[in-house]
Design an enzyme around this catalytic site. Structure first.
Site, PDB file in Angstrom:
ATOM      1  N   ASP A  60       0.829  -1.210   0.000  1.00 29.45           N
ATOM      2  CA  ASP A  60       0.000   0.000   0.000  1.00 29.45           C
ATOM      3  C   ASP A  60       0.865   1.261   0.000  1.00 29.45           C
ATOM      4  O   ASP A  60       0.561   2.239  -0.677  1.00 29.45           O
ATOM      5  CB  ASP A  60      -0.932   0.010   1.209  1.00 29.45           C
ATOM      6  N   GLU A  86      -4.169  -1.857  -9.699  1.00 28.50           N
ATOM      7  CA  GLU A  86      -2.974  -1.096  -9.332  1.00 28.50           C
ATOM      8  C   GLU A  86      -2.452  -0.324 -10.521  1.00 28.50           C
ATOM      9  O   GLU A  86      -1.252  -0.166 -10.708  1.00 28.50           O
ATOM     10  CB  GLU A  86      -1.925  -2.047  -8.765  1.00 28.50           C
TER      11      GLU A  86
END
Length: 167
Positions: A60, A86
């Site tokens: 993250d 992502e």
């Protein structure tokens, strides 16, 4: 459009008024920002390696690291947004193809130059990008994104950590 929890960028941009009409917009679509590999480098194109080696929290942080670079690279009329999973999209307003390619290369070099410091590790980062300048053949913002995505796959196939311009 809400900001994403992990990266603090808006999710999936709606079609901006200036996208896909005339030659004034360029899209930079980049693959995921990090990934741990043994040896000299990391490559966000393999995000599970970061999660497996350093944990999901560091994964993250890696997303936020790249998102911060994207946001910093934007001028007032530009837009950086998450585009599923992502991947991110940057919409640069008012750039022709050559200027968009140069902007993408500057962003790629910036990410590569600034490794991520997280979880007690120094993690080199790279991104690959597909860049497409709005043109007469684009009937919609989706057409522009599709061309940028095709260029992204060419960049990844060419060895990653690259910027490729859509034809």
């Amino acid at each position: 459009m809400g900001a994403g929890r992990v990266h603090r960028l808006p999710d999936r941009p709606a079609q901006p008024a200036h996208a896909g009409h005339g030659g004034g917009a360029a899209v930079c679509r980049n693959a995921t920002p990090a990934g741990a590999q043994p040896g000299p480098g990391c490559d966000r194109h393999r995000p599970l390696q970061v999660n497996d080696r350093h944990g999901h929290e560091v994964g993250d942080v890696a997303l936020r690291h790249v998102a911060e670079h994207l946001r910093a690279a934007c001028r007032g009329s530009d837009l950086a947004a998450r585009h599923g999973g992502e991947e991110f999209v940057v919409l640069w307003d008012g750039l022709d193809a050559a200027a968009a390619l140069a902007a993408g290369e500057r962003l790629r070099a910036l990410v590569a130059r600034e490794p991520l410091h997280a979880g007690g590790a120094l993690i080199p980062m790279t991104i690959s990008m597909g860049v497409a300048a709005a043109g007469g053949g684009d009937r919609s913002f989706s057409d522009l994104l599709r061309r940028a995505d095709e260029a992204l796959y060419i960049a990844k196939a060419g060895g990653r950590n690259r910027v490729e311009m859509a034809g």
